[in-house]
Motif scaffolding. Structure first.
Motif, PDB file in Angstrom:
ATOM      1  N   PRO A   1       0.575  -1.381  -0.120  1.00 35.00           N
ATOM      2  CA  PRO A   1       0.024  -0.109   0.060  1.00 35.00           C
ATOM      3  C   PRO A   1       0.725   1.199  -0.121  1.00 35.00           C
ATOM      4  CG  PRO A   1       0.031  -0.893   2.166  1.00 35.00           C
ATOM      5  CD  PRO A   1       0.676  -1.844   1.226  1.00 35.00           C
ATOM      6  N   LEU A   2       2.100   1.018   0.413  1.00 32.69           N
ATOM      7  CA  LEU A   2       2.923   2.209   0.374  1.00 32.69           C
ATOM      8  C   LEU A   2       3.968   2.470  -0.806  1.00 32.69           C
ATOM      9  CD1 LEU A   2       3.688   2.319   4.120  1.00 32.69           C
ATOM     10  CD2 LEU A   2       1.858   3.065   3.158  1.00 32.69           C
ATOM     11  N   GLY A   3       3.830   1.575  -1.618  1.00 33.60           N
ATOM     12  CA  GLY A   3       4.688   1.545  -2.718  1.00 33.60           C
ATOM     13  C   GLY A   3       5.027   2.659  -3.596  1.00 33.60           C
ATOM     14  N   ALA A   4       3.641   3.510  -3.885  1.00 27.44           N
ATOM     15  CA  ALA A   4       3.592   4.715  -4.878  1.00 27.44           C
ATOM     16  C   ALA A   4       4.195   5.801  -3.769  1.00 27.44           C
ATOM     17  CB  ALA A   4       2.333   4.870  -5.134  1.00 27.44           C
ATOM     18  N   LEU A   5       4.433   5.901  -2.831  1.00 26.69           N
ATOM     19  CA  LEU A   5       4.717   7.022  -1.971  1.00 26.69           C
ATOM     20  C   LEU A   5       6.083   7.336  -1.847  1.00 26.69           C
ATOM     21  CD1 LEU A   5       2.440   6.502   1.119  1.00 26.69           C
ATOM     22  CD2 LEU A   5       1.806   7.771  -1.022  1.00 26.69           C
TER      23      LEU A   5
END
Length: 398
Positions: free
Chosen positions: A165-169
């Motif tokens: 869930p945090l991969g694009a941040l």
């Protein structure tokens, strides 16, 4: 906060996934995720972690085995009938709906009309109470991620699954969101199963981490145990960096093992050996770079007695801000890594300088000398395991 429903452990019993006749994504696996814990499946792309998560969600049918949530066998239940919700890396928010409407969507699809109080609770939980009337494009990536979590949690699932869930941040925001997710999980008290390739992320958030490699769980434990006492070379190098030195056992007595490496005797605790070594056995002695102290050879007399120590030569030095990374050539091996915190830098420690490496024997561990597969994956950019694509939703998308 409305009470979450009574649940139970997530249990995978002999579960596996094979595609066709030649590719096994997940080998038969037994795994228990205790109720109310934050559990991480950690590994590189292709290791089987996302496929495992999708089998829990019902997005993949296992080839063998069972998925149990508490006492309920959900192996053959479709995704929307499982007490599970999933948050994906893409967030999958509806751009034409407000934040309030996005969060309320799952409840309204089930015919629940009076949703204002529940949505307000969820907005407060994810600290977005003032953003209810905005649309997704008006929020930052981290705020969108929190909306996706709120939309999943408003259905009061027994288990929340988080797929990168945090991969694009970006890095700074990702670290902030790690703290936010852990806070939310602690507050709501339900089981989180989190898939990630980022070892720092897994260690920062999870109570328990399963390190996966080649469709199998290589090691399972709490972050401290995995980092301090890895049981395989893969785990030692996937969770941070380890210096692994070829050695031969000399003796073992009184809870301590003595080995020889590069003509030097090193000592380590017997309980930090992957298996009980016998005299003459080969093994890999491991030491983390930040556990090692480094002094110029002129100061060798200042090294306390009882320390493991090596003489060597600085091959390279890289200033990293908080610390300096040194690569040391020694009789025990080339390019041994040492991280020295930049408190009082010794300007003599430049390439070519003679040095002494030393460390507390208690920080040493030993592994069986089984060679790593040459194609063993290393930490990499965000990705997912190879699997047929299905609609990315569980219970709250159009």
């Amino acid at each position: 906060m409305t009470e979450t429903p009574a649940g139970g452990d997530v249990r995978l019993v002999g579960i596996s996934k094979t595609y066709g006749t030649s590719f096994t994504a997940v080998h038969p696996l037994d795994l228990t995720v205790p109720q109310g814990t934050f559990f991480a499946l950690l590994g590189a792309s292709g290791c089987g972690k996302t496929t495992t998560l999708r089998m829990i969600a019902g997005l993949e049918d296992p080839t063998t085995g069972s998925v149990l949530l508490g006492d309920q066998d959900v192996t053959r239940l479709p995704p929307h009938k499982r007490p599970v919700n999933t948050v994906f890396q893409s967030y999958a928010l509806f751009p034409h709906l407000t934040i309030h409407e996005n969060i309320a969507f799952g409840l309204r699809r089930r015919g629940i009309r009076s949703v204002g109080k529940q949505v307000a609770e969820m907005l407060d939980l994810v600290q977005l109470g003032d953003f209810a009337r905005r649309r997704p494009h008006q929020l930052s990536g981290g705020q969108q991620q929190r909306v996706a979590v709120a939309r999943a949690l408003i259905n009061h699932p027994q288990v929340l699954l988080l797929d990168e869930p945090l991969g694009a941040l970006d890095l700074k925001l990702r670290r902030q969101m790690q703290l936010e997710l852990k806070r939310i999980q602690t507050e709501v008290g339900i089981t989180f199963v989190h898939v990630t390739h980022d070892q720092e992320e897994a260690m920062a958030m999870a109570d328990t981490v399963a390190v996966m490699n080649g469709g199998r769980v290589e090691q399972l434990g709490d972050p401290t145990e995995l980092y301090e006492t890895p049981r395989t070379a893969f785990v030692a190098n996937f969770l941070g960096t380890s210096n692994l030195i070829d050695a031969e056992t000399v003796s073992g007595a009184g809870g301590e093992v003595a080995v020889t490496a590069g003509g030097t005797v090193l000592r380590l605790p017997a309980d930090r050996c992957a298996t009980a070594p016998r005299s003459g056995d080969r093994l890999l002695v491991g030491i983390r770079p930040e556990k090692i102290s480094l002094v110029h050879a002129d100061d060798a007399a200042t090294v306390p007695t009882g320390r493991n120590r090596f003489a060597g030569t600085v091959a390279a030095a890289s200033f990293l801000g908080v610390s300096t990374q040194y690569l040391i050539d020694s009789p025990a091996g080339r390019k041994l890594e040492v991280y020295v915190q930049n408190i009082e830098r010794d300007t003599r420690l430049t390439p070519g300088a003679p040095v002494v490496l030393h460390w507390n024997p208690a920080h040493t561990f030993a592994l069986d000398p089984e060679p790593q597969s040459p194609d063993a994956p290393a930490p990499e950019a965000p990705g997912t395991d190879p699997a047929p694509q299905v609609p990315a939703a569980t219970g709250d998308s159009a």
